[in-house]
Write a protein that holds these residues in place. Structure first.
Motif, PDB file in Angstrom:
ATOM      1  N   TYR A   1       0.859  -1.179   0.000  1.00 40.58           N
ATOM      2  CA  TYR A   1       0.000   0.000   0.000  1.00 40.58           C
ATOM      3  C   TYR A   1       0.898   1.233   0.000  1.00 40.58           C
ATOM      4  O   TYR A   1       1.251   1.769   1.032  1.00 40.58           O
ATOM      5  CB  TYR A   1      -0.909   0.014   1.232  1.00 40.58           C
TER       6      TYR A   1
ATOM      7  N   ARG B   1     -11.169   1.118   2.301  1.00 42.46           N
ATOM      8  CA  ARG B   1     -10.511   2.378   1.946  1.00 42.46           C
ATOM      9  C   ARG B   1      -9.855   2.274   0.572  1.00 42.46           C
ATOM     10  O   ARG B   1      -9.923   3.198  -0.239  1.00 42.46           O
ATOM     11  CB  ARG B   1      -9.477   2.716   3.023  1.00 42.46           C
ATOM     12  N   ILE B   2      -9.214   1.144   0.312  1.00 43.98           N
ATOM     13  CA  ILE B   2      -8.538   0.944  -0.972  1.00 43.98           C
ATOM     14  C   ILE B   2      -9.568   0.863  -2.104  1.00 43.98           C
ATOM     15  O   ILE B   2      -9.357   1.400  -3.192  1.00 43.98           O
ATOM     16  CB  ILE B   2      -7.668  -0.319  -0.924  1.00 43.98           C
TER      17      ILE B   2
ATOM     18  N   GLU C   1     -10.644   4.093  -3.311  1.00 48.68           N
ATOM     19  CA  GLU C   1      -9.676   4.726  -4.209  1.00 48.68           C
ATOM     20  C   GLU C   1      -9.811   4.204  -5.635  1.00 48.68           C
ATOM     21  O   GLU C   1      -9.075   4.629  -6.531  1.00 48.68           O
ATOM     22  CB  GLU C   1      -8.259   4.475  -3.697  1.00 48.68           C
TER      23      GLU C   1
ATOM     24  N   LYS D   1      -3.603  -5.098  -3.962  1.00 46.96           N
ATOM     25  CA  LYS D   1      -4.615  -4.217  -4.534  1.00 46.96           C
ATOM     26  C   LYS D   1      -5.272  -4.877  -5.736  1.00 46.96           C
ATOM     27  O   LYS D   1      -4.620  -5.526  -6.545  1.00 46.96           O
ATOM     28  CB  LYS D   1      -3.990  -2.890  -4.963  1.00 46.96           C
TER      29      LYS D   1
ATOM     30  N   LYS E   1      -7.773  -1.547 -10.977  1.00 45.57           N
ATOM     31  CA  LYS E   1      -8.216  -0.154 -10.986  1.00 45.57           C
ATOM     32  C   LYS E   1      -9.363   0.003 -11.983  1.00 45.57           C
ATOM     33  O   LYS E   1      -9.263  -0.413 -13.139  1.00 45.57           O
ATOM     34  CB  LYS E   1      -7.056   0.753 -11.394  1.00 45.57           C
TER      35      LYS E   1
ATOM     36  N   ASN F   1     -12.455   7.537  -8.743  1.00 44.98           N
ATOM     37  CA  ASN F   1     -12.308   7.940  -7.343  1.00 44.98           C
ATOM     38  C   ASN F   1     -13.657   7.712  -6.673  1.00 44.98           C
ATOM     39  O   ASN F   1     -14.484   8.624  -6.575  1.00 44.98           O
ATOM     40  CB  ASN F   1     -11.901   9.413  -7.238  1.00 44.98           C
TER      41      ASN F   1
ATOM     42  N   ASP G   1     -14.653   7.246  -3.694  1.00 43.24           N
ATOM     43  CA  ASP G   1     -15.016   7.996  -2.494  1.00 43.24           C
ATOM     44  C   ASP G   1     -15.487   9.409  -2.818  1.00 43.24           C
ATOM     45  O   ASP G   1     -16.130  10.063  -1.999  1.00 43.24           O
ATOM     46  CB  ASP G   1     -13.839   8.050  -1.516  1.00 43.24           C
TER      47      ASP G   1
END
Length: 288
Positions: free
Chosen positions: A99, A135-136, A139, A165, A168, A211, A213
């Motif tokens: 991380y 949290r990840i 992202e 991770k 994406k 993104n 969040d």
């Protein structure tokens, strides 16, 4: 395990004499906690009635703090009580791998409630693990896996969080359904989650990385684009992001109701400050 301790305590408490006072309180097994603090937590003091229910409650209060893995009380006779406790191990070291930098990972764990020096508690550690994974994902990484390695070092525990991770998410399309009077570019430049562009990895270009969040705030940002143009009644729905989990490409959709555009019919200065000359022509807000 806790109920067994309460039952065992009840057997001890049954032998206490009615009307007797607590004459002394001792603690066996304290390492990090002082006896004075333990007494305050247990809420029992010398001179209190030696009441079995009161002693029982004191054990529950000690357990409720989360400092101990084992607590039982012994009646030494004559009103003397000895609390035998076993403190949980302290977390002496925390590492995070996968991380960003190690410092970033440790700070992320602190923000979700776990840091070096805390008592080792499996429930707390599991919550921190889940919060870190969440949290990840916020992202923009999906299918993230977090594993924990534990190592006992003397009276402490060393924890290593191994982060893998996920993929994406990349935004390929952003739609503002119902937008007519403002261009897509005028609205999209306000939001955090933008459509990917060719050579998006270059500075000044949109990468399209999600993104998540920030997604819930993007509707307000899109509405700001309309407010700046005088569409005071405009509404923008919460965005809906559809993700193809085979490719991890996404499409984000908003529903826009523009309303009417308001224009300034007149600008008046109602009060002048003595000595201050105001020229209406210098105002950014003008008639029309």
């Amino acid at each position: 395990c806790f109920m067994k301790k309460i039952i065992a305590l009840s057997l001890v408490a049954g032998s206490l004499l009615m009307g007797q006072k607590v004459t002394s309180i001792k603690f066996d097994g304290l390492v990090h906690l002082s006896p004075e603090v333990a007494k305050e937590v247990a809420d029992i003091h010398v001179g209190d009635p030696l009441d079995p229910r009161r002693v029982n409650e004191s054990v529950k209060k000690l357990f409720a703090q989360g400092y101990f893995s084992d607590v039982y009380v012994e009646n030494r006779g004559g009103g003397g009580l000895v609390y035998h406790v076993k403190e949980k191990n302290a977390i002496t070291n925390i590492k995070v791998e996968g991380y960003g930098s190690e410092e970033d990972g440790v700070k992320a764990l602190e923000q979700v409630g776990l840091k070096r020096g805390d008592f080792y508690d499996k429930i707390t550690i599991e919550k921190a693990k889940q919060a870190l994974a969440k949290r990840i994902e916020a992202e923009g990484y999906y299918d993230t896996v977090v594993n924990i390695e534990e190592k006992k070092i003397n009276d402490g525990m060393a924890l290593t969080f191994k982060v893998n991770k996920g993929e994406k998410i990349n935004i390929k399309k952003v739609n503002f359904v119902g937008a007519k009077n403002l261009s897509k570019n005028e609205i999209e430049k306000k939001v955090a989650n933008k459509e990917s562009e060719v050579l998006g990895f270059l500075p000044g270009r949109n990468s399209g990385d999600a993104n998540v969040d920030q997604l819930s705030y993007d509707a307000y940002r899109a509405r700001d684009a309309y407010l700046e143009k005088g569409y005071l009644d405009a509404t923008v729905s919460k965005p809906v992001m559809r993700v193809d989990f085979d490719t991890y490409n996404a499409e984000v959709n908003y529903v826009v109701n523009e309303g009417v555009q308001y224009r300034v019919s007149r600008v008046d200065i109602m009060q002048n400050v003595p000595g201050l000359k105001v020229d209406k022509d210098e105002f950014k807000l003008q008639t029309g």
